[in-house]
Design a protein around this motif. Structure first.
Motif, mmCIF file in Angstrom:
data_model
loop_
_atom_site.group_PDB
_atom_site.id
_atom_site.type_symbol
_atom_site.label_atom_id
_atom_site.label_comp_id
_atom_site.label_asym_id
_atom_site.label_seq_id
_atom_site.Cartn_x
_atom_site.Cartn_y
_atom_site.Cartn_z
ATOM 1 N N LEU A 84 0.601 -1.488 -0.193
ATOM 2 C CA LEU A 84 0.279 0.280 0.106
ATOM 3 C C LEU A 84 0.457 1.087 0.209
ATOM 4 O O LEU A 84 0.740 1.614 -0.575
ATOM 5 N N ALA A 85 2.152 1.149 0.558
ATOM 6 C CA ALA A 85 2.528 2.673 0.654
ATOM 7 C C ALA A 85 3.272 3.166 -0.627
ATOM 8 O O ALA A 85 3.452 3.981 -0.883
ATOM 9 N N ASP A 86 3.943 1.562 -0.885
ATOM 10 C CA ASP A 86 4.236 1.745 -2.461
ATOM 11 C C ASP A 86 3.928 2.432 -3.555
ATOM 12 O O ASP A 86 3.616 2.610 -4.104
ATOM 13 N N ASP A 87 2.350 1.833 -3.140
ATOM 14 C CA ASP A 87 1.371 2.635 -4.429
ATOM 15 C C ASP A 87 1.482 4.182 -3.994
ATOM 16 O O ASP A 87 1.543 4.858 -4.949
ATOM 17 N N ILE A 88 0.942 4.367 -2.440
ATOM 18 C CA ILE A 88 0.955 5.490 -1.855
ATOM 19 C C ILE A 88 2.064 6.258 -2.970
ATOM 20 O O ILE A 88 1.514 7.568 -3.342
ATOM 21 N N LEU A 89 3.176 6.592 -2.763
ATOM 22 C CA LEU A 89 4.615 6.722 -3.395
ATOM 23 C C LEU A 89 4.560 7.140 -4.311
ATOM 24 O O LEU A 89 4.135 8.897 -5.174
ATOM 25 N N VAL A 90 3.779 6.611 -5.570
ATOM 26 C CA VAL A 90 3.662 6.603 -6.916
ATOM 27 C C VAL A 90 2.823 7.298 -7.034
ATOM 28 O O VAL A 90 2.614 8.130 -8.262
ATOM 29 N N ALA A 91 1.420 6.844 -6.512
ATOM 30 C CA ALA A 91 -0.082 7.749 -6.999
ATOM 31 C C ALA A 91 0.550 8.802 -6.335
ATOM 32 O O ALA A 91 -0.426 10.147 -7.540
ATOM 33 N N GLN A 92 0.401 9.411 -5.188
ATOM 34 C CA GLN A 92 0.174 10.786 -4.611
ATOM 35 C C GLN A 92 1.738 11.639 -5.146
ATOM 36 O O GLN A 92 1.585 12.353 -5.281
ATOM 37 N N GLN A 93 2.563 11.427 -6.193
ATOM 38 C CA GLN A 93 3.712 11.833 -6.529
ATOM 39 C C GLN A 93 2.932 12.399 -8.025
ATOM 40 O O GLN A 93 3.443 13.057 -8.328
ATOM 41 N N ARG A 94 2.525 11.201 -8.670
ATOM 42 C CA ARG A 94 2.406 11.610 -10.404
ATOM 43 C C ARG A 94 0.657 13.003 -9.948
ATOM 44 O O ARG A 94 1.030 13.162 -10.839
ATOM 45 N N GLU A 95 0.028 12.552 -8.666
ATOM 46 C CA GLU A 95 -1.173 13.411 -8.872
ATOM 47 C C GLU A 95 -0.446 14.624 -8.526
ATOM 48 O O GLU A 95 -0.687 15.666 -8.621
ATOM 49 N N ILE A 96 0.667 15.078 -7.008
ATOM 50 C CA ILE A 96 0.858 16.259 -6.899
ATOM 51 C C ILE A 96 2.048 16.852 -7.820
ATOM 52 O O ILE A 96 1.827 18.133 -8.610
ATOM 53 N N ASP A 97 2.976 16.385 -9.452
ATOM 54 C CA ASP A 97 3.445 16.680 -10.363
ATOM 55 C C ASP A 97 2.290 16.688 -11.218
ATOM 56 O O ASP A 97 2.201 18.282 -11.550
ATOM 57 N N MET A 98 1.134 16.528 -11.514
ATOM 58 C CA MET A 98 -0.453 17.066 -12.279
ATOM 59 C C MET A 98 -1.322 18.325 -11.670
ATOM 60 O O MET A 98 -0.821 18.984 -12.352
ATOM 61 N N MET A 99 -1.123 18.134 -10.673
ATOM 62 C CA MET A 99 -1.394 18.993 -9.797
ATOM 63 C C MET A 99 -0.390 20.909 -9.850
ATOM 64 O O MET A 99 -0.622 22.093 -10.000
ATOM 65 N N GLN A 100 1.329 20.514 -9.657
ATOM 66 C CA GLN A 100 1.457 21.329 -10.011
ATOM 67 C C GLN A 100 1.976 22.059 -11.795
ATOM 68 O O GLN A 100 1.960 23.376 -12.083
ATOM 69 N N GLN A 101 1.577 21.076 -12.343
ATOM 70 C CA GLN A 101 1.442 21.274 -14.039
ATOM 71 C C GLN A 101 0.055 21.712 -14.500
ATOM 72 O O GLN A 101 0.319 23.594 -15.294
ATOM 73 N N TRP A 102 -0.822 21.858 -13.769
ATOM 74 C CA TRP A 102 -1.944 22.998 -13.661
ATOM 75 C C TRP A 102 -1.864 24.100 -13.049
ATOM 76 O O TRP A 102 -2.664 24.984 -13.592
ATOM 77 N N LEU A 103 -1.145 24.157 -12.093
ATOM 78 C CA LEU A 103 -0.587 25.751 -11.241
ATOM 79 C C LEU A 103 -0.102 26.381 -12.372
ATOM 80 O O LEU A 103 -0.538 27.734 -12.524
ATOM 81 N N VAL A 104 0.678 26.570 -13.215
ATOM 82 C CA VAL A 104 1.534 26.672 -14.268
ATOM 83 C C VAL A 104 0.213 26.971 -15.698
ATOM 84 O O VAL A 104 0.078 27.829 -16.298
ATOM 85 N N ASP A 105 -0.294 25.951 -16.107
ATOM 86 C CA ASP A 105 -1.409 25.891 -17.329
ATOM 87 C C ASP A 105 -2.197 26.361 -17.318
ATOM 88 O O ASP A 105 -2.183 27.153 -18.030
ATOM 89 N N TRP A 106 -2.954 26.759 -15.311
ATOM 90 C CA TRP A 106 -4.125 27.495 -15.576
ATOM 91 C C TRP A 106 -3.873 28.479 -14.976
ATOM 92 O O TRP A 106 -4.598 29.801 -14.964
ATOM 93 N N GLY A 107 -2.856 29.626 -15.222
ATOM 94 C CA GLY A 107 -2.030 31.112 -15.068
ATOM 95 C C GLY A 107 -2.396 31.100 -13.381
ATOM 96 O O GLY A 107 -2.199 32.255 -13.196
ATOM 97 N N TYR A 108 -2.023 30.051 -12.746
ATOM 98 C CA TYR A 108 -1.770 30.656 -11.142
ATOM 99 C C TYR A 108 -0.686 30.783 -10.476
ATOM 100 O O TYR A 108 -0.339 31.120 -9.173
ATOM 101 N N ASP A 109 0.304 30.330 -11.002
ATOM 102 C CA ASP A 109 2.124 30.160 -10.694
ATOM 103 C C ASP A 109 2.471 31.339 -11.143
ATOM 104 O O ASP A 109 3.830 31.254 -11.951
ATOM 105 N N GLU A 110 2.281 32.451 -11.737
ATOM 106 C CA GLU A 110 2.502 33.350 -12.698
ATOM 107 C C GLU A 110 3.631 34.991 -11.233
ATOM 108 O O GLU A 110 2.794 34.553 -10.458
#
Length: 94
Positions: free
Chosen positions: A68-94
């Protein structure tokens, strides 16, 4: 005890908020304000899960928990990366 998260507000300042505080803060927002606040609160929440899961391999007994911990590490990091990209893509990180 309540779990507290170090969460940057929409202006990048840090505020010590509980999960209940975060839910309450989101209830009065909508549109871009909601989206940005949700992402900025969710990233450290996910990071907390990653930090906890990182301890499992050296400390947990049961292999199911280790998987479960291994799955959490992979899934949560992937989601963090996605959300960080959205901050850029949607203009929130200007």
């Amino acid at each position: 005890t309540m779990i507290r998260y170090d969460v940057p507000d929409v202006h990048g300042e840090h505020d010590d908020m509980t999960m209940e505080d975060m839910v309450h803060a989101l209830e009065c927002l909508e549109g871009d304000a909601f989206d940005e606040a949700f992402i900025r609160m969710m990233i450290p929440h996910h990071q907390g899960a990653i930090d906890m899961a990182a301890l499992v391999q050296s400390s947990a007994k049961h292999p199911e928990l280790k998987q479960l911990a291994d799955d959490i590490l992979v899934a949560q990091q992937r989601e963090i990366d996605m959300m960080q990209q959205w901050l850029v893509d949607w203009g929130y990180d200007e």
